[in-house]
Design a protein around this motif. Sequence first.
Motif, short mmCIF file in Angstrom:
data_model
loop_
_atom_site.label_atom_id
_atom_site.label_comp_id
_atom_site.label_asym_id
_atom_site.label_seq_id
_atom_site.Cartn_x
_atom_site.Cartn_y
_atom_site.Cartn_z
N VAL A 12 0.99 -1.10 -0.12
CA VAL A 12 0.12 -0.01 -0.05
C VAL A 12 0.90 1.14 0.04
CG1 VAL A 12 -1.78 1.25 1.21
CG2 VAL A 12 -1.75 -1.03 1.38
N TYR A 13 0.67 2.10 -0.92
CA TYR A 13 1.51 3.27 -0.97
C TYR A 13 0.39 4.67 -0.73
CZ TYR A 13 4.61 0.34 -3.41
OH TYR A 13 5.45 -0.82 -3.77
N GLY A 14 0.97 5.43 0.11
CA GLY A 14 0.25 6.60 0.47
C GLY A 14 0.72 7.69 -0.60
N ARG A 34 -5.79 19.89 4.81
CA ARG A 34 -4.73 19.41 3.97
C ARG A 34 -3.57 19.14 4.67
NH1 ARG A 34 -0.45 20.44 0.38
NH2 ARG A 34 -0.24 22.55 1.13
N ASP A 35 -3.05 20.04 5.32
CA ASP A 35 -1.71 19.80 6.13
C ASP A 35 -1.84 18.92 7.35
OD1 ASP A 35 -0.47 22.06 4.83
OD2 ASP A 35 -0.99 23.53 6.47
N THR A 36 -3.03 18.62 7.85
CA THR A 36 -3.18 17.59 8.87
C THR A 36 -3.24 16.36 8.23
OG1 THR A 36 -4.60 19.09 10.36
CG2 THR A 36 -4.92 16.68 10.81
N ILE A 41 -0.07 11.17 6.67
CA ILE A 41 -0.01 10.31 5.63
C ILE A 41 1.66 10.18 5.91
CG2 ILE A 41 0.60 10.19 3.09
CD1 ILE A 41 -2.28 11.60 2.89
N ARG A 42 2.43 11.10 6.01
CA ARG A 42 3.69 11.26 6.02
C ARG A 42 4.42 10.48 7.55
NH1 ARG A 42 3.48 17.07 4.89
NH2 ARG A 42 4.09 17.21 2.70
N ALA A 49 5.07 2.52 1.58
CA ALA A 49 5.80 3.83 1.31
C ALA A 49 4.96 4.98 0.77
CB ALA A 49 6.52 3.65 -0.06
N VAL A 50 5.55 6.14 0.91
CA VAL A 50 4.73 7.48 0.69
C VAL A 50 5.53 8.09 -0.57
CG1 VAL A 50 4.07 9.62 1.80
CG2 VAL A 50 4.13 7.55 3.19
#
Length: 65
Positions: A12-14, A34-36, A41-42, A49-50
């Motif tokens: 799974v890739y974010g 969006r920042d949250t 996600i990071r 992986a991201v």
Amino acid sequence: MADKAHARGIKVYGCTILPFEKSFYDTPFRQQARDTVNEWIRTTDKFDAVIDFDKIMRNPHDIKK
């Protein structure tokens, strides 16, 4: 969804949300959301992986980041 995919052996890739400043979608509330989401996600361990589209596409002269 990520847990179900991992249970079946699927990676799974974010991907972070792209910047959208100066668009019709740009509001303080949406930027904060969006920042949250991008921070989650990071930092989550849910992904194998991201792909950080936010980092790749943001304006390098934007001093906010």
